[in-house]
Motif scaffolding. Structure first.
Motif, short mmCIF file in Angstrom:
data_model
loop_
_atom_site.label_atom_id
_atom_site.label_comp_id
_atom_site.label_asym_id
_atom_site.label_seq_id
_atom_site.Cartn_x
_atom_site.Cartn_y
_atom_site.Cartn_z
N LEU A 101 0.82 -1.21 0.00
CA LEU A 101 0.00 0.00 0.00
C LEU A 101 0.86 1.26 0.00
O LEU A 101 0.57 2.23 -0.73
CB LEU A 101 -0.93 -0.01 1.21
N PHE A 122 -6.18 2.98 7.49
CA PHE A 122 -6.15 3.57 6.16
C PHE A 122 -4.75 4.03 5.79
O PHE A 122 -3.92 4.36 6.65
CB PHE A 122 -7.14 4.73 6.03
N TRP A 170 -11.01 -1.97 0.99
CA TRP A 170 -11.67 -1.22 -0.07
C TRP A 170 -10.95 0.11 -0.24
O TRP A 170 -9.99 0.41 0.48
CB TRP A 170 -13.16 -1.01 0.26
N ALA A 171 -11.37 0.89 -1.23
CA ALA A 171 -10.67 2.14 -1.52
C ALA A 171 -11.65 3.22 -1.97
O ALA A 171 -12.72 2.93 -2.51
CB ALA A 171 -9.61 1.93 -2.60
N SER A 217 -11.34 7.06 -4.11
CA SER A 217 -10.39 7.85 -4.88
C SER A 217 -11.12 8.80 -5.82
O SER A 217 -12.32 8.65 -6.08
CB SER A 217 -9.48 6.92 -5.70
N SER A 248 -5.71 8.85 -3.50
CA SER A 248 -6.48 7.66 -3.15
C SER A 248 -6.32 7.35 -1.67
O SER A 248 -5.31 7.69 -1.05
CB SER A 248 -6.01 6.44 -3.96
N THR A 249 -7.32 6.67 -1.11
CA THR A 249 -7.25 6.18 0.26
C THR A 249 -7.70 4.74 0.29
O THR A 249 -8.78 4.40 -0.20
CB THR A 249 -8.15 7.01 1.20
N PHE A 250 -6.84 3.88 0.81
CA PHE A 250 -7.16 2.46 0.96
C PHE A 250 -7.48 2.18 2.42
O PHE A 250 -6.71 2.56 3.32
CB PHE A 250 -6.00 1.58 0.49
N TYR A 251 -8.63 1.55 2.66
CA TYR A 251 -9.08 1.21 4.00
C TYR A 251 -9.06 -0.31 4.16
O TYR A 251 -9.31 -1.05 3.21
CB TYR A 251 -10.52 1.68 4.24
#
Length: 403
Positions: free
Chosen positions: A283, A328, A379-380, A382, A388-391
């Motif tokens: 990530l 995140f 999930w993400a 953007s 973008s943010t990945f959780y």
């Protein structure tokens, strides 16, 4: 850097030059630390096994007191539980392949491998041996069950056979020929470097980059295929420490860019530390890679409880529990169109041009496998041009992790 596990190696090699060169390569490893015990005769090595234990054996099949497959078979009688990697010359590759079929985990051609390849071969050999032992143990347990479990055992054995065939193909039919090509390219460049014109240099550069990309693809495929099979150990993991370690490495890799990183202190999770390192490494690497067009790269790593927003949903439309802790990784990169979000975690699917951003398209698929194995979700969110943010979530109880 993370604490490095000490790997104990029994080196059986009668050529002192080859033995010295191999030990020097191991000293250069940045991934693991090695302790090597070297013997030039098989009898000496077998005698030493009576009073010492090792994580892996590096074995030359052609020794003063033992030749060919008998060398492997003799040492296996004393070290059946220790993974063995064969050391061979180019003229003995067929013999080495036969040794693999007889139980050796891998083989390396002398003079044709680097520190990274040697280290990876050792680590994969140990990993595969652990997997084989675990599968054997589970098979024995299943054989004691009823007819329904016996049927399931047969299915598992079939899957395991396919996985072994895949691993063998990747490890030997792809990786070793690729290593040979890279070695020959290096020799050609050294031997004829004064004769190459600009066009020749460009062609050689393309070949080298293609080999490197293929090697990375093979490594990613191996990791992807082994993630669900490797032994997992749950503990309290400080994700903040892991993130800071990875960011330091990325700052060195992208030294031409200013990286502004904000990492929340003491982000904790109950998880497998090695697997979580892989998650964060993927990530964070993506975060920096896809932010290269920005004047300043900004990364944020944090966590939150969903008590302020009752409507937070992941990409599958599932509402995250109000009491569920979510983690995140955010960036200020190029972002992506959310209409393509369902392709994010599919192997080989990429949302950006491969000529613009390097990569194999396997990293996020591996991350999703790890998160799912912990019983969590990923999930993400953007927006094109706005980062973008990945959780992801990891339930804080060990029953969710299948080991």
């Amino acid at each position: 850097m993370m604490n490095q596990q000490l790997i104990s190696i029994l080196l059986v090699e009668d050529n002192l030059g080859d033995a010295f060169f191999l030990q020097q390569l191991l000293k250069e490893s940045q991934i693991s630390k090695f302790q090597v015990s070297h013997f030039d005769y098989l009898a000496k090595a077998i005698s030493h096994l009576e009073n010492a234990s090792f994580d892996v054996i590096l074995l030359d099949l052609l020794l003063p007191d033992s030749q060919g497959l008998e060398t492997l078979l003799n040492i296996q009688q004393k070290a059946d539980n220790i993974p063995i990697v064969i050391l061979t010359g180019m003229n003995d590759e067929e013999l080495a392949m036969e040794a693999v079929r007889k139980g050796a985990q891998d083989y390396l051609i002398k003079g044709q491998f680097t520190t990274d390849i040697l280290t990876q071969s050792i680590r994969y050999a140990i990993e595969r041996k652990i997997i084989q032992k675990e599968l054997k143990k589970r098979t024995e347990q299943l054989e004691q069950s009823n007819q329904e479990l016996k049927k399931r055992t047969q299915e598992l054995e079939a899957v395991n056979k396919e996985l072994k065939a895949f691993s063998y193909t990747v490890s030997h039919d792809l990786r070793n020929p690729l290593t040979n090509v890279k070695g020959i390219l290096f020799l050609l460049q050294e031997k004829h470097k004064d004769r190459f014109d600009t066009q020749d240099e460009e062609w050689l550069d393309i070949m080298n980059r293609s080999c490197n990309r293929m090697n990375q693809l093979i490594q990613d495929l191996m990791l992807f295929s082994h993630v669900e099979k490797q032994k997992a150990y749950l503990s309290d993991v400080n994700l903040s420490l892991l993130a800071n370690q990875i960011i330091q490495q990325l700052e060195m890799k992208y030294s031409d860019k200013k990286v502004e990183a904000i990492v929340e202190s003491n982000i904790m999770a109950v998880a497998d530390e090695n697997l979580m390192y892989i998650v964060l490494e993927n990530l964070l690497s993506n975060a920096v890679k896809y932010s290269q067009k920005q004047e300043k790269v900004r990364i944020e790593v944090g966590s939150f409880f969903n008590h302020e927003s009752q409507e937070l949903e992941n990409n599958q439309g599932e509402e995250i529990s109000q009491k569920q802790l979510a983690y995140f990784v955010a960036d200020n990169g190029v972002g992506f169109d959310m209409k393509n979000a369902d392709q994010l975690f599919i192997p080989f699917e990429r949302l950006h041009n491969k000529n613009e951003f390097e990569g194999t398209g396997i990293g996020l698929a591996t991350v999703q496998r790890i998160i799912k194995r912990h019983g969590g979700k990923i999930w993400a969110n953007s927006e094109v041009g706005k980062g973008s943010t990945f959780y992801f979530t990891i339930p804080n109880y060990s029953q969710t992790l299948v080991s």
